[in-house]
Design a protein around this motif. Structure first.
Motif, PDB file in Angstrom:
ATOM      1  N   HIS A  84      13.868   8.457  -2.580  1.00  0.00           N
ATOM      2  CA  HIS A  84      12.766   8.556  -1.608  1.00  0.00           C
ATOM      3  C   HIS A  84      12.748   7.264  -0.792  1.00  0.00           C
ATOM      4  O   HIS A  84      12.246   6.231  -1.261  1.00  0.00           O
ATOM      5  CB  HIS A  84      11.424   8.706  -2.329  1.00  0.00           C
ATOM      6  CG  HIS A  84      11.308   9.957  -3.141  1.00  0.00           C
ATOM      7  ND1 HIS A  84      10.636  11.078  -2.699  1.00  0.00           N
ATOM      8  CD2 HIS A  84      11.771  10.272  -4.382  1.00  0.00           C
ATOM      9  CE1 HIS A  84      10.695  12.028  -3.632  1.00  0.00           C
ATOM     10  NE2 HIS A  84      11.379  11.562  -4.656  1.00  0.00           N
ATOM     11  N   LEU A 103       1.583   9.922  -8.347  1.00  0.00           N
ATOM     12  CA  LEU A 103       1.631  10.466  -6.983  1.00  0.00           C
ATOM     13  C   LEU A 103       0.299  10.232  -6.282  1.00  0.00           C
ATOM     14  O   LEU A 103       0.243   9.751  -5.152  1.00  0.00           O
ATOM     15  CB  LEU A 103       1.938  11.975  -7.030  1.00  0.00           C
ATOM     16  CG  LEU A 103       3.374  12.367  -7.407  1.00  0.00           C
ATOM     17  CD1 LEU A 103       3.475  13.869  -7.663  1.00  0.00           C
ATOM     18  CD2 LEU A 103       4.364  11.966  -6.305  1.00  0.00           C
ATOM     19  N   THR A 107       1.744   6.910  -4.629  1.00  0.00           N
ATOM     20  CA  THR A 107       2.796   7.454  -3.759  1.00  0.00           C
ATOM     21  C   THR A 107       2.243   8.088  -2.482  1.00  0.00           C
ATOM     22  O   THR A 107       2.698   7.757  -1.387  1.00  0.00           O
ATOM     23  CB  THR A 107       3.643   8.451  -4.560  1.00  0.00           C
ATOM     24  OG1 THR A 107       4.028   7.797  -5.774  1.00  0.00           O
ATOM     25  CG2 THR A 107       4.882   8.864  -3.803  1.00  0.00           C
ATOM     26  N   HIS A 240      11.996  19.059  -6.287  1.00  0.00           N
ATOM     27  CA  HIS A 240      11.902  18.614  -7.678  1.00  0.00           C
ATOM     28  C   HIS A 240      11.672  19.842  -8.554  1.00  0.00           C
ATOM     29  O   HIS A 240      11.041  20.794  -8.116  1.00  0.00           O
ATOM     30  CB  HIS A 240      10.699  17.686  -7.862  1.00  0.00           C
ATOM     31  CG  HIS A 240      10.777  16.427  -7.056  1.00  0.00           C
ATOM     32  ND1 HIS A 240      10.308  16.337  -5.761  1.00  0.00           N
ATOM     33  CD2 HIS A 240      11.255  15.194  -7.374  1.00  0.00           C
ATOM     34  CE1 HIS A 240      10.496  15.094  -5.311  1.00  0.00           C
ATOM     35  NE2 HIS A 240      11.069  14.379  -6.264  1.00  0.00           N
ATOM     36  N   GLU A 243      10.073  18.445 -13.954  1.00  0.00           N
ATOM     37  CA  GLU A 243      10.165  17.002 -14.187  1.00  0.00           C
ATOM     38  C   GLU A 243       9.251  16.562 -15.331  1.00  0.00           C
ATOM     39  O   GLU A 243       9.689  15.863 -16.243  1.00  0.00           O
ATOM     40  CB  GLU A 243       9.812  16.243 -12.898  1.00  0.00           C
ATOM     41  CG  GLU A 243       9.840  14.729 -13.044  1.00  0.00           C
ATOM     42  CD  GLU A 243       9.549  14.016 -11.724  1.00  0.00           C
ATOM     43  OE1 GLU A 243       9.310  14.689 -10.699  1.00  0.00           O
ATOM     44  OE2 GLU A 243       9.561  12.772 -11.730  1.00  0.00           O
ATOM     45  N   HIS A 279      15.644  16.101 -11.363  1.00  0.00           N
ATOM     46  CA  HIS A 279      15.093  15.976 -12.718  1.00  0.00           C
ATOM     47  C   HIS A 279      15.486  17.097 -13.683  1.00  0.00           C
ATOM     48  O   HIS A 279      16.429  16.959 -14.419  1.00  0.00           O
ATOM     49  CB  HIS A 279      13.571  15.772 -12.693  1.00  0.00           C
ATOM     50  CG  HIS A 279      13.181  14.629 -11.835  1.00  0.00           C
ATOM     51  ND1 HIS A 279      13.503  13.334 -12.142  1.00  0.00           N
ATOM     52  CD2 HIS A 279      12.541  14.579 -10.622  1.00  0.00           C
ATOM     53  CE1 HIS A 279      13.065  12.525 -11.188  1.00  0.00           C
ATOM     54  NE2 HIS A 279      12.491  13.263 -10.244  1.00  0.00           N
TER      55      HIS A 279
HETATM   56  N1  GUN Z   1       7.447  15.219  -7.572  1.00  0.00           N
HETATM   57  C1  GUN Z   1       6.842  15.414  -6.387  1.00  0.00           C
HETATM   58  N2  GUN Z   1       6.939  14.315  -5.611  1.00  0.00           N
HETATM   59  C2  GUN Z   1       7.615  13.419  -6.316  1.00  0.00           C
HETATM   60  C3  GUN Z   1       8.032  12.074  -6.036  1.00  0.00           C
HETATM   61  O1  GUN Z   1       7.788  11.498  -4.987  1.00  0.00           O
HETATM   62  N3  GUN Z   1       8.727  11.451  -7.039  1.00  0.00           N
HETATM   63  C4  GUN Z   1       9.011  12.060  -8.223  1.00  0.00           C
HETATM   64  N4  GUN Z   1       9.699  11.403  -9.142  1.00  0.00           N
HETATM   65  N5  GUN Z   1       8.626  13.296  -8.500  1.00  0.00           N
HETATM   66  C5  GUN Z   1       7.935  13.964  -7.555  1.00  0.00           C
END
Ligand code: GUN
Ligand code: FE
Length: 450
Positions: A84, A103, A107, A240, A243, A279
């Motif tokens: 990113h 997030l 983020t 993604h 994850e 992931h």
């Molecule tokens: N899943 C949704 N957005 C993100 C992100 O910015 N990073 C990560 N690792 N997982 C996410």
């Protein structure tokens, strides 16, 4: 500058080359000669005692051959399959919360700032410089929801000569930070404007990629619109998947009509042989079967998975299912922008899985070296273009100096060539990367024009 060049070759190097092939995770070739055509393609890679024959065939003189020192070797450029760019400004900080809270708290508020094109220019320039300096010749980038600053990222990458996929992020749901999302209609329209904008530039090595953020931030209407966009232009898709457990619970609640997370993407034409999903720590056997069937790939991001405590991906299981896999840094969920860190964390993750008896044996360093180069190129559908030093591929390469003046590791007389390469992979860094080439063009050290 010496006598005029007689051959159609841009470079002829003589020395050691280390790369992966389908049959060998790491082939080490001392005393070899590699030629690069003006087009950037590899003309030959042969034992140096073939020099006379090659010189005749390609019309070069001995004086045109650049001899590497005993401390130097070439390896293929690294492929970061998931990063990113906007998160680079806070890489190495804020890893105290699990994914969904991370997030919300860090983020989204950071990514919202990329509406400001000057801020975007500063961070994106630094991201591309840092990754290139660390040997990332190909990167698969997420940008933000802002079309114009995402287009600027593509421009900066092209200017520096990196090879890349770039995605404007699409999201029309964001309950945790409502200022950072688009309406469904706007999101589809802007995704299309971004894709067309990048295609119109006709960059030689920068491509657009359709980028729904992840299940929880998209309505099905948006996902289906993005699936159509990818299909219309026959282009790549990234997102993604599986994850963290919190994320998966949310997806189950939001999309009860789908059997699993992979099906949500698949039913919306987002799981294709041009798809790369990051992931997959908690991916099920059924989902792996679907990935295999569609030819979709996984970006393994071990630093992020450990730093955000999301889970551990069982790479051996993914590979057993014949699913393509590359490595990613996932900056800033992962705290390092260097693919050498991704290599090391992938080995650690695999070792932990063996300790926990989830695998009989762990991945070797050589196998992980292959994932970071040839594996990544395969995952991005670029394996006929890059990934190793096969004749006909483009020369994306790192010139490594294992005795750089400030090298972070030491060598001893007893070290074999294989030991030296292992030491570099485990302990080396950008101080050991003397030169970086993309398609035969020297991109590091940076040219004065960038
Ligand atoms: N899943 C949704 N957005 C993100 C992100 O910015 N990073 C990560 N690792 N997982 C996410
Ligand atoms: Fe990510």
């Amino acid at each position: 500058m010496g006598s005029p060049k007689a051959s159609p070759l841009a470079h002829i190097f003589r020395g050691t080359f280390a790369h992966s092939t389908r049959s060998s995770p790491m082939d080490t070739l001392p005393g070899h000669l590699l030629g690069v055509e003006e087009s950037g393609k590899i003309a030959f890679l042969e034992p140096a005692d073939e020099q006379e024959k090659l010189a005749k065939k390609w019309g070069f003189k001995a004086s045109e051959v650049r001899e590497l020192s005993n401390n130097e070797f070439f390896m293929p450029g690294l492929v970061d399959t998931h990063i990113h760019a906007p998160q680079y400004c806070f890489v190495g900080t804020r890893l105290d919360l699990p994914l969904l809270q991370w997030l919300k708290m860090y983020t989204y508020p950071t990514e919202a700032k990329y509406k400001d094109i000057d801020f975007a220019e500063e961070v994106y320039t630094r991201t591309v410089r840092r990754t290139l300096k660390n040997g990332t010749t190909t990167a698969c980038y997420f940008a933000t929801i802002h079309t114009d600053s995402s287009l600027l990222l593509a421009d900066i990458i092209d200017k520096f000569g990196q090879r890349a996929f770039v995605g404007k992020v699409s999201m029309d749901i964001n309950e945790s930070f409502p200022e950072y999302k688009e309406s469904t209609t706007e999101s589809i329209k802007e995704a299309e404007r971004f894709v067309k904008g990048v295609l119109e530039k006709k960059y030689s090595r920068v491509h657009p990629i359709v980028t729904p953020r992840f299940g929880p931030s998209c309505t099905e209407e948006l996902l289906s619109g993005l699936g159509n966009l990818a299909k219309t232009h026959d282009i790549h898709v990234q997102s993604h998947i599986d994850e963290s457990e919190g994320e998966m619970k949310l997806v189950e609640k939001m999309f009860p009509m789908h059997q699993n997370y992979a099906e949500l993407y698949d039913k919306n034409n987002l799981l294709t042989n041009k798809t790369i999903m990051a992931h997959g720590c908690h991916i099920s056997d059924e989902e792996l079967k679907l990935f295999n069937l569609r030819g979709a790939a996984i970006a393994h991001c071990p630093n992020s998975n450990i730093s955000l405590r999301s889970g551990l991906l069982n790479v051996k299981k993914v590979l057993k299912n014949n699913v393509k896999l590359g490595l990613g840094t996932d900056v800033a969920g992962g705290y390092s922008a260097s693919m050498f860190d991704a290599i090391r964390k992938a080995v650690v993750t695999s070792n932990v899985l063996q300790i926990n008896k989830e695998n009989e044996t762990a991945l070797t360093l050589k196998e992980v070296f292959r994932l970071a180069t040839l594996g990544g190129s395969h995952a991005l559908g670029l394996d006929s273009v890059i990934g190793n030093f096969e004749v006909g591929k483009e020369f994306d390469a790192l010139l490594i100096n294992t005795k750089a003046s400030d090298s972070p590791f030491d060598l001893f007389a007893s070290d074999t060539l294989e030991d030296i390469i292992h030491k570099f992979l485990c302990l080396g860094d950008d101080r050991n990367i003397e030169e970086v080439y993309v398609a035969g063009k020297l991109v590091v050290p940076f040219s004065s024009s960038v």
